[in-house]
Design a protein around this motif. Structure first.
Motif, PDB file in Angstrom:
ATOM      1  N   ALA A  12       0.831  -1.202   0.000  1.00 36.33           N
ATOM      2  CA  ALA A  12       0.000   0.000   0.000  1.00 36.33           C
ATOM      3  C   ALA A  12       0.864   1.251   0.000  1.00 36.33           C
ATOM      4  CB  ALA A  12      -0.935   0.005   1.211  1.00 36.33           C
ATOM      5  N   VAL A  13       1.916   1.248   0.796  1.00 33.94           N
ATOM      6  CA  VAL A  13       2.815   2.410   0.847  1.00 33.94           C
ATOM      7  C   VAL A  13       3.514   2.592  -0.490  1.00 33.94           C
ATOM      8  CG1 VAL A  13       4.895   3.344   1.935  1.00 33.94           C
ATOM      9  CG2 VAL A  13       3.137   2.254   3.338  1.00 33.94           C
ATOM     10  N   PHE A  14       3.955   1.480  -1.080  1.00 35.15           N
ATOM     11  CA  PHE A  14       4.635   1.550  -2.371  1.00 35.15           C
ATOM     12  C   PHE A  14       3.704   2.090  -3.456  1.00 35.15           C
ATOM     13  CE2 PHE A  14       5.821  -0.454  -6.428  1.00 35.15           C
ATOM     14  CZ  PHE A  14       7.087   0.094  -6.581  1.00 35.15           C
ATOM     15  N   ARG A  32       1.786   6.447  -7.127  1.00 31.27           N
ATOM     16  CA  ARG A  32       0.747   7.413  -7.521  1.00 31.27           C
ATOM     17  C   ARG A  32       1.213   8.841  -7.336  1.00 31.27           C
ATOM     18  NH1 ARG A  32      -2.531   4.407  -4.128  1.00 31.27           N
ATOM     19  NH2 ARG A  32      -3.168   2.547  -5.201  1.00 31.27           N
ATOM     20  N   SER A  33       1.997   9.093  -6.277  1.00 32.66           N
ATOM     21  CA  SER A  33       2.461  10.451  -6.021  1.00 32.66           C
ATOM     22  C   SER A  33       3.431  10.931  -7.094  1.00 32.66           C
ATOM     23  CB  SER A  33       3.115  10.557  -4.644  1.00 32.66           C
ATOM     24  OG  SER A  33       4.402   9.958  -4.643  1.00 32.66           O
ATOM     25  N   LEU A  34       4.110   9.998  -7.767  1.00 31.14           N
ATOM     26  CA  LEU A  34       5.043  10.364  -8.825  1.00 31.14           C
ATOM     27  C   LEU A  34       4.331  10.910 -10.069  1.00 31.14           C
ATOM     28  CD1 LEU A  34       7.566   7.401  -8.641  1.00 31.14           C
ATOM     29  CD2 LEU A  34       7.860   9.710  -7.730  1.00 31.14           C
TER      30      LEU A  34
END
Length: 98
Positions: free
Chosen positions: A87-89, A94-96
């Motif tokens: 989930a963190v990955f 997505r933030s990229l």
């Protein structure tokens, strides 16, 4: 704590990695080590603690994992309020895009 806070802390992160390794070894049909040997190899000093940890993380015992013979580790059950590595990955990916 920084990055490890999302995994429940450093100790929980390390334990999850040790469990993933143990699960992979348990699922290897050509493995020659017994369950106790695998527990020791992966840093568990107590067979009962190892068995409880595997059951809590994967939903079945080390003996069940050995009997299944699947070399692909199952995903551990997420603990309430703790985000999984995946989930963190995925959030980072997505933030990229932003």
């Amino acid at each position: 704590m920084g990055q490890f806070y999302e995994f429940g802390g450093v100790a929980d992160y390390i334990k999850s990695r040790r469990l993933a390794r143990a699960h992979f070894i348990l699922g290897n049909p050509s493995g020659r080590l017994g369950i106790s040997g695998i527990a020791r190899m992966c840093g568990f000093q107590n067979d009962a603690h190892f068995s409880r940890s595997v059951r809590q993380a994967y939903g079945y015992t080390p003996g069940d994992a050995r009997a299944n013979g699947s070399a692909t580790p199952a995903r551990p059950r997420p603990q309430a309020g703790i985000r999984t590595e995946e989930a963190v990955f995925m959030e980072w990916i997505r933030s990229l895009r932003r």
